[in-house]
Design a protein around this motif. Structure first.
Motif, PDB file in Angstrom:
ATOM      1  N   TYR A 182       0.462  -1.300   0.153  1.00  0.00           N
ATOM      2  CA  TYR A 182      -0.430  -0.560   0.009  1.00  0.00           C
ATOM      3  C   TYR A 182       0.319   1.365  -0.129  1.00  0.00           C
ATOM      4  N   ARG A 183       2.117   0.938   0.486  1.00  0.00           N
ATOM      5  CA  ARG A 183       3.226   2.322   0.182  1.00  0.00           C
ATOM      6  C   ARG A 183       3.763   2.886  -0.862  1.00  0.00           C
ATOM      7  N   TRP A 184       3.398   1.936  -1.722  1.00  0.00           N
ATOM      8  CA  TRP A 184       4.461   2.270  -3.301  1.00  0.00           C
ATOM      9  C   TRP A 184       3.116   2.824  -4.324  1.00  0.00           C
ATOM     10  N   ALA A 185       3.673   3.762  -4.960  1.00  0.00           N
ATOM     11  CA  ALA A 185       2.947   4.219  -6.274  1.00  0.00           C
ATOM     12  C   ALA A 185       1.594   3.041  -7.559  1.00  0.00           C
ATOM     13  N   MET A 186       2.997   1.976  -6.981  1.00  0.00           N
ATOM     14  CA  MET A 186       3.091   0.841  -8.369  1.00  0.00           C
ATOM     15  C   MET A 186       1.868   0.079  -8.351  1.00  0.00           C
ATOM     16  N   TYR A 222      -0.937   1.331  -7.129  1.00  0.00           N
ATOM     17  CA  TYR A 222      -2.568   1.625  -7.097  1.00  0.00           C
ATOM     18  C   TYR A 222      -2.458   1.887  -9.364  1.00  0.00           C
ATOM     19  N   ASN A 223      -2.800   0.445  -9.692  1.00  0.00           N
ATOM     20  CA  ASN A 223      -2.493   0.372 -11.713  1.00  0.00           C
ATOM     21  C   ASN A 223      -4.023   0.426 -11.883  1.00  0.00           C
ATOM     22  N   VAL A 228      -4.727   3.732 -11.853  1.00  0.00           N
ATOM     23  CA  VAL A 228      -5.033   5.128 -12.299  1.00  0.00           C
ATOM     24  C   VAL A 228      -3.748   4.716 -12.592  1.00  0.00           C
ATOM     25  N   ALA A 232      -0.729   7.514 -14.573  1.00  0.00           N
ATOM     26  CA  ALA A 232       0.224   8.657 -13.151  1.00  0.00           C
ATOM     27  C   ALA A 232       1.161   9.622 -14.117  1.00  0.00           C
ATOM     28  N   VAL A 290       4.614  12.877 -11.253  1.00  0.00           N
ATOM     29  CA  VAL A 290       4.052  12.146 -10.589  1.00  0.00           C
ATOM     30  C   VAL A 290       4.231  10.283 -11.136  1.00  0.00           C
ATOM     31  N   SER A 327       8.332  10.168  -9.876  1.00  0.00           N
ATOM     32  CA  SER A 327       8.222   9.525  -8.725  1.00  0.00           C
ATOM     33  C   SER A 327       8.021   7.487  -8.505  1.00  0.00           C
ATOM     34  N   GLU A 328       6.797   7.873  -9.644  1.00  0.00           N
ATOM     35  CA  GLU A 328       7.021   6.205  -9.644  1.00  0.00           C
ATOM     36  C   GLU A 328       7.740   5.456 -10.251  1.00  0.00           C
ATOM     37  N   GLN A 336      10.378   4.318  -8.328  1.00  0.00           N
ATOM     38  CA  GLN A 336       9.856   3.749  -6.496  1.00  0.00           C
ATOM     39  C   GLN A 336       9.892   2.617  -7.188  1.00  0.00           C
TER      40      GLN A 336
END
Lengths: 106, 312
Positions: free
Chosen positions: A72-76, A78-79, A81, A83, A89, A92-93, A96
């Motif tokens: 839950y801590r990583w942008a990846m 939330y696939n 949506v 970026a 954004v 940043s992804e 990460q």
């Protein structure tokens, strides 16, 4: 006398444990480490440490963290949506993702 | 170094603690970074409300992690400000407690529903991230360095925020209506997030001349509107009638009627004189006091240990 050997593949990377050598003194330990652990794998540097100098704490004595899934801590994660609408954004992804890859390589 | 020489040498990461810098620069940089650090603290305090309201365990975990990140960003920024030698970290934190420390307009409004989560976590954070990305090229090197770490982490916040918006706008009609109502309320504040128009900005020119800022308020707002209006529309949100924002196909820009925004409220907020500012500052101060026992017991524990202990 047993010496534990740690190998670093590239400058800036961590030294990671790769095995040990038997040697009567430090100079011989460095030489044996080179021969046994530095020839076949890409190596930038080796550390040799007398085995009795290594201290250990294991899971019998301590409760370690790090077993929780922190996806839950990583942008990846939330696939659903995308970026790519904002360069910062997306960057940043990418950073990460690179960091996650580097952690796996350790 | 005098101010003229400094302006000539100004550039990305040009100055560090080993440089002898004029007081004007050090004060301007302190004001800007302290404002930024305060905003991280107040944003984190605002955001923690969402952990309680989050509808699932995954969301609660992500919200908690985000608050933890924001408070960490505040620590990095107070450190970057402290190295300018104008104020100590303690002084800056005390100013915030006394209600003298300034922070971003959006964090003066208390939140009380989950529908507000995407407003803060997607739109406000998205705006903040756009601004922070330009600050990687600020002239005060410790500030730029802090931005590397901050921007690394922010991608998760913005994507998580968008994911909440996606989820809510793909659910019941009642939920979609509530999000739209919340958006109507928040949108003008979000547009004001980037501050007054350039002509009314007190500090913009100096900050740009000495390289602290690389991009003006108006440019940042324009970039934000270009990226985020299409996103709002994609999820079915409609922009409120005011402020009027027209897309000019010829220039590819959104033209904003600045006079449609409540600048009186904005400037009242900027002075911490807004009635709800006191509420936000006070509740944060009381919570800070309420957990004093945790800080004290940690200090006591640390000083009682013979060998230094690594933090988890």
């Amino acid at each position: 006398m047993i010496w534990e050997v740690f190998r670093q593949a590239k400058p800036g990377k961590y030294h990671t444990h790769c095995g040990n050598v038997h040697a009567p003194d430090r100079e011989m330990a460095k030489l044996f480490a080179q021969i046994q652990h530095g020839r076949r794998m890409q190596t930038n540097s080796l550390w040799v440490v007398p085995q009795e100098e290594v201290s250990e704490v294991d899971s019998d004595e301590a409760t370690f963290g790090g077993s929780t899934d922190k996806a839950y801590r990583w942008a990846m994660t939330y696939n659903r949506v995308d970026a790519s609408f904002a360069a910062e954004v997306e960057q940043s992804e990418d950073e990460q993702r690179e960091a996650a890859k580097a952690r796996e390589e350790l | 170094m005098d101010l003229e020489e400094l302006k000539e040498r100004a550039g990305p990461r040009a100055f560090s603690p080993k440089d002898d810098l004029p007081e004007e620069y050090r004060k301007a940089a302190t004001r800007m970074i302290q404002f930024h650090a305060n905003s991280e603290v107040m944003g984190g305090y605002l955001d923690k409300q969402f952990t309680r309201q989050a509808p699932s365990l995954d969301r609660k975990l992500a919200c908690t992690a985000k608050v933890q990140d924001e408070i960490g960003h505040a620590q990095l920024l107070y450190r970057a400000a402290e190295t300018l030698g104008v104020k100590t970290r303690e002084e800056m934190l005390e100013e915030l407690e006394r209600g003298e420390g300034k922070f971003l307009n959006c964090f003066h409004y208390p939140v009380d529903s989950w529908y507000e989560a995407p407003m803060i976590d997607f739109f406000v954070d998205g705006g903040a991230m756009r601004r922070q990305a330009t600050l990687k090229a600020t002239s005060w090197e410790p500030y730029a360095h802090a931005m590397d770490k901050v921007c690394f982490e922010e991608g998760f916040h913005v994507k998580h925020g968008e994911d909440i918006l996606r989820e809510l706008m793909g659910s019941s009609r009642a939920n979609r209506e509530r999000v739209q109502e919340t958006f109507d309320e928040w949108w003008p504040r979000i547009v004001q997030f980037f501050g007054p128009p350039n002509k009314d900005s007190k500090h913009n020119d100096f900050a740009q001349q000495v390289g602290l800022k690389t991009t003006s308020n108006d440019e940042l707002r324009q970039a934000f509107l270009n990226a985020y209006i299409p996103k709002a529309e994609k999820y079915g949100l409609e922009l409120p009638d005011t402020p009027r924002i027209e897309y000019d196909e010829h220039s590819g820009r959104y033209e904003l009627e600045y006079d449609d925004l409540d600048w009186e409220e904005f400037w009242t907020i900027a002075k911490n004189d807004y009635e709800r500012s006191a509420e936000q500052i006070g509740s944060r101060r009381r919570r800070h006091e309420a957990v004093a026992w945790v800080r004290e017991s940690m200090d006591a524990w640390e000083t009682s240990q013979e060998t230094p202990q690594a933090a988890d």
